[in-house]
Each structure stands twice: as structure tokens, then as C-alpha cells.
Design a protein around this motif. Structure first.
Motif, PDB file in Angstrom:
ATOM      1  N   UNK A  66       5.969 -11.463 -38.106  1.00  0.00           N
ATOM      2  CA  UNK A  66       6.993 -12.258 -37.437  1.00  0.00           C
ATOM      3  C   UNK A  66       7.878 -11.374 -36.572  1.00  0.00           C
ATOM      4  N   UNK A  67       8.245 -11.887 -35.401  1.00  0.00           N
ATOM      5  CA  UNK A  67       9.137 -11.156 -34.515  1.00  0.00           C
ATOM      6  C   UNK A  67      10.544 -11.173 -35.091  1.00  0.00           C
ATOM      7  N   UNK A  68      11.358 -10.161 -34.773  1.00  0.00           N
ATOM      8  CA  UNK A  68      12.685 -10.038 -35.400  1.00  0.00           C
ATOM      9  C   UNK A  68      13.568 -11.263 -35.168  1.00  0.00           C
ATOM     10  N   UNK A  69      14.132 -11.764 -36.251  1.00  0.00           N
ATOM     11  CA  UNK A  69      15.145 -12.813 -36.154  1.00  0.00           C
ATOM     12  C   UNK A  69      14.661 -14.202 -35.819  1.00  0.00           C
ATOM     13  N   UNK A  70      13.339 -14.447 -35.836  1.00  0.00           N
ATOM     14  CA  UNK A  70      12.860 -15.754 -35.363  1.00  0.00           C
ATOM     15  C   UNK A  70      13.360 -16.910 -36.226  1.00  0.00           C
ATOM     16  N   UNK A  71      13.515 -16.685 -37.523  1.00  0.00           N
ATOM     17  CA  UNK A  71      13.981 -17.765 -38.378  1.00  0.00           C
ATOM     18  C   UNK A  71      15.360 -18.262 -37.979  1.00  0.00           C
ATOM     19  N   UNK A  72      16.282 -17.344 -37.785  1.00  0.00           N
ATOM     20  CA  UNK A  72      17.648 -17.707 -37.391  1.00  0.00           C
ATOM     21  C   UNK A  72      17.674 -18.316 -35.996  1.00  0.00           C
ATOM     22  N   UNK A  73      16.818 -17.821 -35.114  1.00  0.00           N
ATOM     23  CA  UNK A  73      16.777 -18.341 -33.749  1.00  0.00           C
ATOM     24  C   UNK A  73      16.302 -19.789 -33.740  1.00  0.00           C
ATOM     25  N   UNK A  74      15.245 -20.079 -34.484  1.00  0.00           N
ATOM     26  CA  UNK A  74      14.728 -21.447 -34.547  1.00  0.00           C
ATOM     27  C   UNK A  74      15.733 -22.362 -35.235  1.00  0.00           C
ATOM     28  N   UNK A  75      16.453 -21.852 -36.213  1.00  0.00           N
ATOM     29  CA  UNK A  75      17.457 -22.663 -36.894  1.00  0.00           C
ATOM     30  C   UNK A  75      18.543 -23.139 -35.937  1.00  0.00           C
ATOM     31  N   UNK A  76      18.847 -22.363 -34.907  1.00  0.00           N
ATOM     32  CA  UNK A  76      19.829 -22.790 -33.901  1.00  0.00           C
ATOM     33  C   UNK A  76      19.385 -24.085 -33.237  1.00  0.00           C
ATOM     34  N   UNK A  77      18.095 -24.222 -33.015  1.00  0.00           N
ATOM     35  CA  UNK A  77      17.581 -25.445 -32.395  1.00  0.00           C
ATOM     36  C   UNK A  77      17.762 -26.633 -33.326  1.00  0.00           C
ATOM     37  N   UNK A  78      17.461 -26.441 -34.586  1.00  0.00           N
ATOM     38  CA  UNK A  78      17.626 -27.532 -35.555  1.00  0.00           C
ATOM     39  C   UNK A  78      19.092 -27.913 -35.695  1.00  0.00           C
ATOM     40  N   UNK A  79      19.973 -26.916 -35.688  1.00  0.00           N
ATOM     41  CA  UNK A  79      21.403 -27.192 -35.799  1.00  0.00           C
ATOM     42  C   UNK A  79      21.913 -27.993 -34.604  1.00  0.00           C
ATOM     43  N   UNK A  80      21.245 -27.823 -33.463  1.00  0.00           N
ATOM     44  CA  UNK A  80      21.620 -28.557 -32.249  1.00  0.00           C
ATOM     45  C   UNK A  80      20.960 -29.934 -32.172  1.00  0.00           C
ATOM     46  N   UNK A  81      20.193 -30.282 -33.189  1.00  0.00           N
ATOM     47  CA  UNK A  81      19.615 -31.618 -33.236  1.00  0.00           C
ATOM     48  C   UNK A  81      18.185 -31.736 -32.758  1.00  0.00           C
ATOM     49  N   UNK A  82      17.532 -30.615 -32.486  1.00  0.00           N
ATOM     50  CA  UNK A  82      16.134 -30.640 -32.055  1.00  0.00           C
ATOM     51  C   UNK A  82      15.196 -30.579 -33.261  1.00  0.00           C
ATOM     52  N   UNK A  83      14.114 -31.338 -33.207  1.00  0.00           N
ATOM     53  CA  UNK A  83      13.000 -31.088 -34.104  1.00  0.00           C
ATOM     54  C   UNK A  83      12.307 -29.813 -33.635  1.00  0.00           C
ATOM     55  N   UNK A  84      11.828 -29.022 -34.562  1.00  0.00           N
ATOM     56  CA  UNK A  84      11.089 -27.806 -34.211  1.00  0.00           C
ATOM     57  C   UNK A  84       9.645 -27.989 -34.678  1.00  0.00           C
ATOM     58  N   UNK A  85       8.722 -27.953 -33.722  1.00  0.00           N
ATOM     59  CA  UNK A  85       7.341 -28.330 -33.996  1.00  0.00           C
ATOM     60  C   UNK A  85       6.390 -27.266 -33.453  1.00  0.00           C
ATOM     61  N   UNK A  86       5.545 -26.767 -34.320  1.00  0.00           N
ATOM     62  CA  UNK A  86       4.557 -25.760 -33.939  1.00  0.00           C
ATOM     63  C   UNK A  86       3.345 -26.433 -33.307  1.00  0.00           C
ATOM     64  N   UNK A  87       2.864 -25.862 -32.198  1.00  0.00           N
ATOM     65  CA  UNK A  87       1.674 -26.340 -31.493  1.00  0.00           C
ATOM     66  C   UNK A  87       0.784 -25.127 -31.241  1.00  0.00           C
ATOM     67  N   UNK A  88      -0.345 -25.030 -31.949  1.00  0.00           N
ATOM     68  CA  UNK A  88      -1.094 -23.772 -31.910  1.00  0.00           C
ATOM     69  C   UNK A  88      -2.604 -23.989 -31.930  1.00  0.00           C
ATOM     70  N   UNK A  89      -3.304 -23.311 -31.026  1.00  0.00           N
ATOM     71  CA  UNK A  89      -4.766 -23.232 -31.091  1.00  0.00           C
ATOM     72  C   UNK A  89      -5.144 -22.139 -32.090  1.00  0.00           C
ATOM     73  N   UNK A  90      -6.061 -22.458 -32.998  1.00  0.00           N
ATOM     74  CA  UNK A  90      -6.514 -21.467 -33.973  1.00  0.00           C
ATOM     75  C   UNK A  90      -8.030 -21.584 -34.138  1.00  0.00           C
ATOM     76  N   UNK A  91      -8.765 -21.197 -33.076  1.00  0.00           N
ATOM     77  CA  UNK A  91     -10.214 -21.349 -33.129  1.00  0.00           C
ATOM     78  C   UNK A  91     -10.885 -20.308 -34.028  1.00  0.00           C
ATOM     79  N   UNK A  92     -10.122 -19.398 -34.594  1.00  0.00           N
ATOM     80  CA  UNK A  92     -10.681 -18.479 -35.572  1.00  0.00           C
ATOM     81  C   UNK A  92     -11.278 -19.214 -36.766  1.00  0.00           C
ATOM     82  N   UNK A  93     -10.783 -20.440 -37.026  1.00  0.00           N
ATOM     83  CA  UNK A  93     -11.358 -21.253 -38.098  1.00  0.00           C
ATOM     84  C   UNK A  93     -12.781 -21.648 -37.736  1.00  0.00           C
TER      85      UNK A  93
END
Length: 245
Positions: free
Chosen positions: A81-108
């Protein structure tokens, strides 16, 4: 497709393209290609009237964790994980945004990891980063599924399932395929330079903003009053746009 609950069962049988065999007849892809999520947003309910929500869609590799050129985070130890990402994403939630991961993972689909491996990696991610929902496309690019970016399938599914106003939302990513998916879904796009793309010159499609880090991208999202009104910002090619409201 949804995998309901907080984690997948290691014993669940997946087909060659990484989805449960019982979903093979789903429309939009010859292999039943719908993204799967490992978490449903708290409080979400299907069928009940909901006020439209705003969301910030986040790519994973190169945005939340270190980009591994030519490789995948196949185990929790490989998810850096990149430094501080948890706290950074939490700022979005605190501002009323849903935080949603969108990821290609063709390694499966390539057989480099199992769905259980992906679930273990995701468990580590969720323990550190506050995400309301996660969508993965586990299929090969050659399968031409409906969910794999640059197609907007995962964004559109998330919007339907979580009553999201796409025009008032944002996608933060690091690749042209992220930008293309955002454009196809009508979502403003912010390019971050912590992943695959290191130089925005010539990047296409042109992003609404360019940010050196996820923190700068979030600053742009939170400081953009036009997004609050559901109006897309004009697309900008300069890195300075990351600091302009």
C-alpha cells in the motif's frame, strides 16, 4: 455478479475465466463476464427508493498500492500500500462520497492466482483502506467481456446497485484504460502519476485533472464545486489542474 458477504469461500469452484460456473450464461459476455465484488456497501438495498449518491471510483494497482510492472499482487505480502492511503480515502467518505474499487485482475484467468488468493489480498486491502464496495474483472483481455476496462461495465453496475449519480462522481486512475472507462460512463477522470503513467504528456483521453499523488487527486475532488452540482469539469492536460477548483 456479486459474491455476497465479506469474503469468498476458498472452496468455491470457478470456471476458466474466474467466475462461478453457474453464472456462465450471463448476458454481455460469452463467458458470463460480470464483475464480482467482495463487499456490499453498508446500508445498500435493492428495490427501495434511494437518493442518488456521489462516489469516487478508485483503481487499485498504482493508485492505492505500488504498481508492479508486468506482475500482479498475488499474495497479501505483494500488496504494498502507498503511504497514507487509508486516511486519504477516509477523507472522501467523510465528505459524503462512496468509495468504490474498480479493478481489472486478469491474473485470475491466467492462472497466476486463484479467487481465494484474490480474496486474501482484498482482505488486507480492506483492513487498511475504507472502501464501500469492490468490483473486479478477473477475465482475460481476449475474452472481450462486458466488465473489463476500458469498457464501463463495472462503473455502470456499481451505479445501478448503489444509486450513484455518475456525473457527480469521479474516477481516480493511472492508465488510459481507466480514463476510457470513465469517459464511456460519463464520469470525470483524475489521472494520478503514482502508477503506470509517469508523464501525462500525450495521455489520452485527456483527463479532467492530473495529480502527482492520490492526496492531490482527493484535494481536487473535494475542492471542485462543479462536481457537487453534477457538472463535469472541462478536461485539462496540465498537472496544475489538480490544484484548481
Amino acid at each position: 455478479m456479486w459474491l455476497r458477504g465479506r469474503e469468498t469461500r476458498a472452496s468455491q469452484r470457478f470456471g476458466a475465466c474466474g467466475r462461478p460456473a453457474q453464472y456462465a450464461a450471463r448476458r454481455g459476455c460469452p463467458h458470463g463476464a460480470l464483475p464480482y465484488s467482495l463487499l456490499r456497501a453498508p446500508g445498500s438495498s435493492q428495490g427501495a427508493p434511494q437518493r442518488m449518491s456521489r462516489a469516487v471510483f478508485l483503481d487499485r494497482d498504482g493508485v492505492l498500492n505500488a504498481y508492479l510492472p508486468g506482475d500482479y499482487a498475488k499474495t497479501p505480502d505483494e500488496l504494498l500500500l502507498l503511504p497514507g492511503v487509508g486516511a486519504i480515502v477516509q477523507k472522501l467518505r467523510a465528505a459524503g462520497y462512496l468509495t468504490i474499487l474498480i479493478s481489472n485482475q486478469q491474473g485470475v484467468a491466467k492462472g497466476l492466482m486463484t479467487p481465494a488468493d484474490l480474496a486474501a489480498v482484498t482482505a488486507k486491502l480492506r483492513a487498511e483502506v475504507p472502501l464501500d464496495a469492490l468490483y473486479y474483472c478477473p477475465h482475460l483481455k481476449s475474452e472481450d467481456c462486458a466488465c473489463r476496462k476500458p469498457k464501463p461495465g463495472m462503473l455502470l453496475q456499481a451505479a445501478q446497485e448503489h444509486a450513484i449519480d455518475l456525473s457527480a462522481s469521479v474516477f481516480i486512475g493511472d492508465t488510459p484504460t481507466d480514463a476510457q472507462a470513465a469517459l464511456a460512463a460519463g464520469v470525470p477522470f483524475v489521472l494520478v502519476l503514482t502508477g503506470q503513467t509517469k508523464d501525462p504528456a500525450g495521455f489520452s483521453p485527456t483527463p479532467n485533472a492530473v495529480a502527482q499523488t492520490l492526496s492531490e487527486a482527493v484535494e481536487w475532488v473535494l475542492g471542485s464545486p462543479r462536481l457537487e452540482r453534477g457538472v463535469n469539469e472541462p478536461r485539462a492536460s496540465s498537472a496544475k489542474a489538480a490544484h484548481e477548483g
